[in-house]
Design a protein around this motif. Structure first.
Motif, mmCIF file in Angstrom:
data_model
loop_
_atom_site.group_PDB
_atom_site.id
_atom_site.type_symbol
_atom_site.label_atom_id
_atom_site.label_comp_id
_atom_site.label_asym_id
_atom_site.label_seq_id
_atom_site.Cartn_x
_atom_site.Cartn_y
_atom_site.Cartn_z
ATOM 1 N N ALA A 172 0.846 -1.271 -0.143
ATOM 2 C CA ALA A 172 0.037 -0.082 0.125
ATOM 3 C C ALA A 172 0.839 1.370 0.003
ATOM 4 C CB ALA A 172 -1.024 -0.140 1.142
ATOM 5 N N GLN A 173 1.829 1.316 0.672
ATOM 6 C CA GLN A 173 2.715 2.527 0.927
ATOM 7 C C GLN A 173 3.433 2.575 -0.470
ATOM 8 O OE1 GLN A 173 4.946 1.166 4.442
ATOM 9 N NE2 GLN A 173 3.720 2.471 5.684
ATOM 10 N N THR A 174 4.051 1.516 -0.963
ATOM 11 C CA THR A 174 4.721 1.316 -2.338
ATOM 12 C C THR A 174 3.881 1.941 -3.610
ATOM 13 O OG1 THR A 174 5.972 -0.314 -1.777
ATOM 14 C CG2 THR A 174 6.238 0.151 -3.990
ATOM 15 N N ARG A 175 2.560 1.699 -3.282
ATOM 16 C CA ARG A 175 1.404 2.113 -4.348
ATOM 17 C C ARG A 175 1.336 3.447 -4.438
ATOM 18 N NH1 ARG A 175 -3.431 -2.620 -4.283
ATOM 19 N NH2 ARG A 175 -2.472 -3.963 -5.972
ATOM 20 N N LEU A 176 1.461 4.079 -3.131
ATOM 21 C CA LEU A 176 1.333 5.550 -2.681
ATOM 22 C C LEU A 176 2.276 6.317 -3.387
ATOM 23 C CD1 LEU A 176 -0.850 7.410 -1.535
ATOM 24 C CD2 LEU A 176 0.508 7.330 0.517
ATOM 25 N N ARG A 177 3.758 5.756 -3.318
ATOM 26 C CA ARG A 177 4.604 6.465 -3.863
ATOM 27 C C ARG A 177 4.871 6.322 -5.325
ATOM 28 N NH1 ARG A 177 7.262 3.684 0.486
ATOM 29 N NH2 ARG A 177 8.268 2.197 -0.796
ATOM 30 N N VAL A 209 2.526 6.688 -7.406
ATOM 31 C CA VAL A 209 1.499 7.364 -8.090
ATOM 32 C C VAL A 209 2.387 8.548 -9.104
ATOM 33 C CG1 VAL A 209 -0.133 9.241 -8.146
ATOM 34 C CG2 VAL A 209 -0.349 7.296 -6.747
ATOM 35 N N GLY A 210 3.602 9.071 -8.709
ATOM 36 C CA GLY A 210 4.184 9.774 -9.635
ATOM 37 C C GLY A 210 4.780 9.233 -10.652
ATOM 38 N N SER A 226 11.545 3.639 -14.426
ATOM 39 C CA SER A 226 11.898 4.781 -15.245
ATOM 40 C C SER A 226 10.688 6.049 -15.112
ATOM 41 C CB SER A 226 12.126 4.695 -16.621
ATOM 42 O OG SER A 226 13.521 3.846 -16.945
ATOM 43 N N ASP A 227 11.059 7.189 -15.508
ATOM 44 C CA ASP A 227 9.989 8.097 -15.708
ATOM 45 C C ASP A 227 9.041 7.847 -16.641
ATOM 46 O OD1 ASP A 227 8.944 10.713 -17.126
ATOM 47 O OD2 ASP A 227 9.560 11.579 -15.429
ATOM 48 N N PRO A 228 7.732 8.041 -16.580
ATOM 49 C CA PRO A 228 6.740 7.311 -17.505
ATOM 50 C C PRO A 228 6.943 8.082 -18.766
ATOM 51 C CG PRO A 228 5.857 9.055 -15.913
ATOM 52 C CD PRO A 228 7.290 8.824 -15.418
ATOM 53 N N ILE A 236 -3.255 4.430 -11.824
ATOM 54 C CA ILE A 236 -3.305 2.811 -12.139
ATOM 55 C C ILE A 236 -2.312 2.396 -10.986
ATOM 56 C CG2 ILE A 236 -3.710 2.900 -14.525
ATOM 57 C CD1 ILE A 236 -0.974 2.140 -15.140
ATOM 58 N N ALA A 237 -1.593 3.124 -10.330
ATOM 59 C CA ALA A 237 -0.445 2.606 -9.453
ATOM 60 C C ALA A 237 -1.335 1.647 -8.302
ATOM 61 C CB ALA A 237 0.189 3.700 -8.996
ATOM 62 N N HIS A 238 -2.530 2.198 -7.922
ATOM 63 C CA HIS A 238 -3.308 1.714 -6.982
ATOM 64 C C HIS A 238 -3.765 0.291 -7.368
ATOM 65 C CE1 HIS A 238 -3.035 5.250 -4.521
ATOM 66 N NE2 HIS A 238 -3.621 6.072 -5.442
ATOM 67 N N ARG A 239 -3.729 -0.088 -8.500
ATOM 68 C CA ARG A 239 -3.948 -1.440 -9.212
ATOM 69 C C ARG A 239 -2.698 -2.532 -9.335
ATOM 70 N NH1 ARG A 239 -6.555 0.244 -14.109
ATOM 71 N NH2 ARG A 239 -6.972 -2.082 -14.444
ATOM 72 N N LEU A 240 -1.538 -1.841 -9.356
ATOM 73 C CA LEU A 240 -0.378 -2.625 -9.661
ATOM 74 C C LEU A 240 0.269 -3.084 -8.428
ATOM 75 C CD1 LEU A 240 0.683 -0.453 -12.587
ATOM 76 C CD2 LEU A 240 -0.727 -2.387 -12.601
#
Length: 394
Positions: free
Chosen positions: A55-60, A62-63, A83-85, A68-72
């Motif tokens: 959960a903490q990693t998903r929060l970080r 997002v940048g 890498s940068d998106p 979609i980070a909250h689903r991965l």
């Protein structure tokens, strides 16, 4: 550390419910103990620990991955290496319509970007947890022409016509940086197995170019919004380093001029102090910039430029020069006091003194502000006093 057993729990109905609950919680360190105590009434310590980590990693994340980070699924170190998106997408376009193997694929971030353009993607990694996460990520995003295989990268061969992307670890198991390319995990020389194939290697932006001699390719330094993010070794047969700047969705390239005069254009500080984009600096293109813009270098070894006109483009930041002097802190202190300058921003290239030391020794006081630049002119230390903020074209 998330294990395969943890992953089984996190993908279960109970685990998904816990992750959904954590997505709405305060995950800050101040709330950690209370949150763990509450969750331990329902879940085991290993379940709470793995869910909190994700959960903490998903929060970080997002940048780098957006909503979609909250689903991965991520591990903290895999997220660190992602890498940068903008760069992921930019690189992936070079593999349009090809069969590409993503070596050291981790949790699949680059594999998924490649899949938007490639005909087929095969992700290879020797970490079973990362491979499992990569498969979950592909499933969540409904990407089907992609396959993830747990295998030893150093033993894997390529078929005729295949291309590759290689992203070795640049940190050790304790998180320390690995600077030499042969210290990477696996080492850069691993790509010798795939000689003759087109490919790309993600490198640290501070890579020593001398270590890359003998590889049939060129290094591209990439910045995003003026921040140097990455270096890529393209195995394409060319040799001279290039610079790429990505800003507001636009991509700009700069490569070496075919012929440059032996004598570098040098001058004392003029009306503007100009700082080229860091991708230009790392690619060794400072003289190219000076020649093209009709401006000057302060010193053959310093990346600051100067001229009587603003370059008026987004490849550089420029400060209006107020004054300059040979390095002398006593004279600088008098200069600042006479002009009631109490707030200074310190920039430096080629100077041993730190910004903290300069501020402590000059003791600026007053209501005005400026930028003080510590650098060299023709090998001699100087001080340039500029307007507080750069006149930046974006």
């Amino acid at each position: 550390m998330i294990t395969l057993a943890d992953l089984d729990f996190l993908t279960s109905t109970s685990g998904e419910a816990l992750l959904a609950h954590l997505a709405m919680c305060d995950l800050s360190s101040k709330n950690h103990l209370a949150l763990v105590s509450q969750l331990r009434k329902t879940y085991s310590m290993s379940q709470v620990s793995s869910a909190l980590t994700l959960a903490q990693t998903r929060l970080r994340a997002v940048g780098k991955f957006g909503d979609i980070a909250h689903r991965l699924f991520f591990t903290p170190d895999a997220l660190e290496q992602a890498s940068d998106p903008h760069i992921r997408t930019y690189r992936a376009k070079r593999f349009d319509g090809q069969i590409v193997t993503d070596f050291c694929c981790g949790v699949g971030a680059d594999s998924l970007a490649l899949a938007h353009f490639a005909k087929q993607v095969i992700g290879i990694d020797n970490d079973p947890v990362r491979i499992a996460m990569a498969r979950l990520n592909a499933d969540h995003l409904a990407v089907h022409h992609i396959e993830f295989i747990q295998s030893d990268v150093t033993m894997h061969d390529l078929s005729s016509g295949d291309t590759f992307f290689y992203d070795p670890a640049r940190r050790d198991d304790d998180g320390g940086r690995l600077f030499g390319v042969e210290q990477y995990l696996p080492p850069l020389s691993t790509i010798r197995r795939w000689d003759g194939h087109f490919g790309a290697v993600k490198l640290a932006p501070g890579v020593d170019l001398d270590e890359l001699r003998g590889y049939a390719g060129h290094v591209e330094f990439i910045s995003v919004m003026g921040e140097l993010k990455e270096a890529v070794l393209w195995l394409d047969g060319s040799s001279s380093p290039t610079a790429t700047r990505i800003t507001h969705g636009e991509i700009h390239h700069w490569s070496h001029s075919s012929v440059l005069p032996d004598e570098k254009p040098l001058s004392h500080p003029l009306g503007w102090l100009i700082e080229p984009d860091p991708s230009l600096i790392r690619a060794g293109l400072v003289q190219d910039v000076a020649e093209k813009w009709g401006i000057f270098m302060l010193d053959e070894t310093i990346a600051y430029l100067t001229g009587d006109h603003h370059p008026q483009n987004d490849w550089a930041r420029a400060w209006k020069v107020w004054d300059w002097m040979p390095f002398n802190l006593k004279k600088l202190r008098v200069y600042l006091r006479e002009r009631s300058i109490g707030r200074i921003t310190v920039k430096k290239r080629g100077s041993p003194i730190t910004p903290e030391e300069l501020i402590a020794q000059t003791k600026p006081k007053g209501e005005n502000a400026c930028t003080v630049v510590l650098t060299r002119y023709l090998g001699n230390p100087i001080i340039i006093i500029c307007a507080e903020y750069p006149d930046l074209v974006v």
